[in-house]
Design a protein around this motif. Structure first.
Motif, short mmCIF file in Angstrom:
data_model
loop_
_atom_site.label_atom_id
_atom_site.label_comp_id
_atom_site.label_asym_id
_atom_site.label_seq_id
_atom_site.Cartn_x
_atom_site.Cartn_y
_atom_site.Cartn_z
N LEU A 70 107.80 45.90 74.75
CA LEU A 70 107.93 44.55 75.40
C LEU A 70 106.21 44.34 75.12
CD1 LEU A 70 109.53 44.78 78.41
CD2 LEU A 70 110.59 43.65 76.51
N GLY A 71 106.17 43.33 74.87
CA GLY A 71 104.62 42.69 74.69
C GLY A 71 104.36 42.26 75.80
N CYS A 72 103.23 42.48 76.59
CA CYS A 72 102.85 41.76 78.11
C CYS A 72 101.21 41.82 77.99
CB CYS A 72 103.32 42.65 79.33
SG CYS A 72 103.02 41.66 80.86
N TYR A 73 100.69 41.06 76.99
CA TYR A 73 99.40 41.13 76.94
C TYR A 73 98.58 40.20 77.99
CZ TYR A 73 99.88 43.64 72.50
OH TYR A 73 100.00 44.51 71.31
N PHE A 74 97.63 40.80 78.64
CA PHE A 74 96.75 40.29 79.57
C PHE A 74 95.21 40.70 79.68
CE2 PHE A 74 97.52 44.16 81.81
CZ PHE A 74 96.67 44.24 82.75
N ASN A 75 94.35 39.76 79.96
CA ASN A 75 92.96 40.46 79.97
C ASN A 75 92.58 41.24 81.06
OD1 ASN A 75 90.52 40.43 79.61
ND2 ASN A 75 89.95 38.45 79.25
N PRO A 79 87.50 36.79 84.12
CA PRO A 79 86.55 36.49 85.22
C PRO A 79 87.27 35.97 86.28
CG PRO A 79 86.36 34.89 83.30
CD PRO A 79 87.24 35.87 83.00
N ASP A 80 88.34 35.41 86.51
CA ASP A 80 89.15 34.96 87.69
C ASP A 80 89.93 36.15 87.98
OD1 ASP A 80 91.01 33.83 89.15
OD2 ASP A 80 90.77 31.71 88.42
N GLU A 81 89.45 36.52 89.17
CA GLU A 81 90.19 37.63 89.97
C GLU A 81 91.77 37.36 90.09
OE1 GLU A 81 90.08 40.43 94.15
OE2 GLU A 81 88.34 38.86 93.53
N ASN A 82 92.17 36.15 90.48
CA ASN A 82 93.63 35.79 90.58
C ASN A 82 94.30 35.84 89.55
OD1 ASN A 82 93.30 35.54 93.41
ND2 ASN A 82 92.51 33.28 93.05
N TYR A 86 97.22 38.71 88.41
CA TYR A 86 98.56 38.36 88.22
C TYR A 86 98.93 38.87 86.93
CZ TYR A 86 102.38 35.22 86.62
OH TYR A 86 103.45 34.80 86.43
N GLY A 87 97.92 39.30 85.95
CA GLY A 87 98.34 39.99 84.69
C GLY A 87 98.88 41.39 85.11
N ILE A 88 97.93 42.05 85.97
CA ILE A 88 98.32 43.63 86.31
C ILE A 88 99.70 43.73 86.80
CG2 ILE A 88 97.77 45.57 87.64
CD1 ILE A 88 94.59 44.24 87.51
N ASP A 89 99.95 42.89 87.86
CA ASP A 89 101.20 42.88 88.59
C ASP A 89 102.27 42.55 87.58
OD1 ASP A 89 99.90 43.46 90.88
OD2 ASP A 89 100.04 41.47 92.05
N ARG A 90 102.31 41.40 86.58
CA ARG A 90 103.33 41.11 85.68
C ARG A 90 103.47 42.38 84.79
NH1 ARG A 90 103.92 38.29 81.01
NH2 ARG A 90 105.99 37.22 80.96
N PHE A 91 102.45 43.07 84.30
CA PHE A 91 102.68 44.11 83.24
C PHE A 91 103.37 45.38 84.14
CE2 PHE A 91 101.60 47.62 81.09
CZ PHE A 91 101.22 47.41 79.71
N SER A 112 88.37 41.35 77.55
CA SER A 112 87.06 40.99 77.41
C SER A 112 86.65 40.26 78.71
CB SER A 112 86.99 40.06 76.05
OG SER A 112 85.46 39.34 75.83
N LEU A 113 85.22 40.43 78.81
CA LEU A 113 84.76 39.49 79.86
C LEU A 113 84.79 37.82 79.63
CD1 LEU A 113 81.60 41.90 80.64
CD2 LEU A 113 83.45 41.09 82.46
N ASP A 114 85.01 37.69 78.42
CA ASP A 114 85.28 36.28 77.91
C ASP A 114 86.93 36.00 78.38
OD1 ASP A 114 84.11 33.71 76.18
OD2 ASP A 114 86.15 34.19 75.72
N ALA A 115 86.89 34.86 78.97
CA ALA A 115 88.33 34.35 79.70
C ALA A 115 89.41 34.42 78.48
CB ALA A 115 88.14 33.26 80.36
N ASP A 116 88.62 33.77 77.22
CA ASP A 116 89.73 33.23 76.00
C ASP A 116 89.66 34.76 75.07
OD1 ASP A 116 90.12 30.72 76.79
OD2 ASP A 116 88.18 29.99 76.20
N TYR A 117 89.33 35.76 75.57
CA TYR A 117 89.33 37.09 74.83
C TYR A 117 88.29 37.27 73.55
CZ TYR A 117 93.53 39.70 76.19
OH TYR A 117 94.53 40.38 76.98
N LEU A 118 87.49 36.16 73.51
CA LEU A 118 86.25 36.32 72.62
C LEU A 118 85.38 37.23 72.94
CD1 LEU A 118 85.76 32.52 72.06
CD2 LEU A 118 87.10 33.89 70.59
N PHE A 119 84.48 37.74 71.80
CA PHE A 119 83.41 39.01 72.22
C PHE A 119 82.66 38.45 73.26
CE2 PHE A 119 79.64 40.88 71.17
CZ PHE A 119 79.63 42.16 71.47
N HIS A 120 82.14 39.47 74.04
CA HIS A 120 81.15 39.17 75.07
C HIS A 120 80.30 40.45 74.86
CE1 HIS A 120 79.24 38.83 79.05
NE2 HIS A 120 79.56 37.64 79.15
#
Length: 280
Positions: A70-75, A79-82, A86-91, A112-120
Motif C-alpha cells: 500500500l502506498g501512503c506517501y506523506f510528508n 510545515p503545517d502541523e495539522n 493527518y499524514g501520520i495518523d492516516r499512515f 522535506s521541509l518544503d511543503a511540495d516535497y522540493l529540496f530544502h
C-alpha cells in the motif's frame, strides 16, 4: 519474471475496472495508493476497515493480481502541523488494515521541509533528521503492534537522502518492522549520477538485507545536467548491475514499475524482465 506496477499508472478507476486494466497489461501485482487509484470509494482517514480491505483485495484477486504494497506517501516534515499529523495518523491506519488488503507493507518517503516535497537546504541538518526519526519511531511502534512493515524510500532531495543516512536511521530506530523500498534512481542527482555504480553498490552494502520492495524507472540527464525520471529502458541506469545485486541479495523481491505511461508499459516491462530476470 513476475512484475508489478503502480496501480494509478492507469488513472483513477473503479476498483473492478482497475483490476482488469492491471491484468490486461500483464502485471502480477501492484503498489496501491488508495486515494490516487480507486474511484468511487472513500479512503480518507477513518474510512478503512477489514471489510473494505477484503472488498478491494478480492477484486484484484479475481483478476489474478496481488496487492504487494500500500502506498501512503506523506510528508513527515510538512510545515503545517495539522497536515503532518493527518499524514501520520492516516499512515498508521493503513498499517492497521494492510493485512486485510493482502499485504504487510505500507510505503512512504522521509519528506522535506518544503511543503511540495522540493529540496530544502535544511533537510540535511540534524534537527530535520531527528524530526524524521521521531515520526518513524511512532510508525514503527504501530507496525510492530499489527505485524506489518513501514517501507521507507530514500530520495536524494529528502531528509534521508543517502544510503549512509538511512543506515544511521535504521540503527537509531532498531525495529524489525522497518523495511527499505529501494529506488536506485531516487538516489541519483547531478552530483553523483556519473558514479552511479558506486551509489548502487553502497546502497546494497548498507541496506541490502532490509530491502522489501524495488521501484523500477530510469534516470536521464537533461541538457542542463539535472536528472529527470523516465520509464525503464529510456535512460542510463545500470540495470545490469542492479540485476546482479538483486539476484545475489534479494531473489524474487517484488519489483514495481513507476514513472510510466500506459502506452509505455509493454516496452518497459520487457526491458526490466530482460535486465533483472536472470535466474530469478
Amino acid at each position: 519474471m513476475k512484475l508489478g506496477i503502480l496501480a494509478h499508472s492507469f488513472g483513477q478507476l473503479p476498483v473492478h475496472e482497475l483490476a482488469k486494466q492491471v491484468n490486461t497489461h500483464g502485471f502480477s501485482y501492484i503498489q496501491l495508493a488508495l486515494a490516487k487509484a480507486i474511484h468511487g470509494i472513500d479512503t480518507r482517514l477513518g474510512a478503512l476497515s477489514p471489510g473494505l480491505g477484503h472488498h478491494i483485495g478480492e477484486a484484484f484477486d479475481r483478476e489474478g493480481v496481488r496487492i504487494a504494497v500500500l502506498g501512503c506517501y506523506f510528508n513527515p516534515l510538512h510545515p503545517d502541523e495539522n497536515v503532518r499529523r493527518y499524514g501520520i495518523d492516516r499512515f498508521k491506519e493503513h498499517l492497521r488494515f494492510a493485512r486485510d488488503f493482502g499485504t504487510r507493507i505500507v510505503a512512504t518517503e522521509t519528506g522535506s521541509l518544503d511543503a511540495d516535497y522540493l529540496f530544502h537546504p535544511d533537510n540535511r541538518n540534524e534537527t530535520s533528521y531527528q524530526s524524521v526519526r521521531t515520526v518513524l519511531e511512532e510508525l514503527a511502534e504501530e507496525a510492530e503492534r499489527w505485524g506489518t512493515f513501514v517501507g521507507i524510500e530514500v530520495a536524494a532531495t529528502h531528509v534521508i537522502h543517502s544510503p549512509e543516512r538511512m543506515e544511521r536511521l535504521l540503527a537509531d530506530v532498531p525495529s524489525s518492522n522497518i523495511g527499505i523500498v529501494l529506488d536506485p534512481v531516487n538516489l541519483l542527482d547531478a552530483a553523483n549520477i556519473a558514479g552511479q555504480d558506486d551509489v548502487i553498490e553502497d546502497a546494497f552494502r548498507r541496506l541490502g538485507s532490509r530491502i522489501v520492495l524495488v521501484h523500477a524507472k530510469d534516470a536521464q540527464r537533461t541538457a542542463g545536467g539535472e536528472v529527470s525520471h523516465v520509464a525503464a529502458g529510456q535512460g542510463e541506469l545500470n540495470y545490469a548491475l542492479l540485476g546482479e545485486k538483486l539476484r545475489a541479495c534479494k531473489p524474487h523481491v517484488d519489483v514495481v514499475l513507476e514513472s510510466i505511461l500506459p502506452e509505455e508499459t509493454a516496452a518497459a516491462a520487457d526491458y526490466v524482465r530482460r535486465m533483472l530476470g536472470g535466474n530469478r
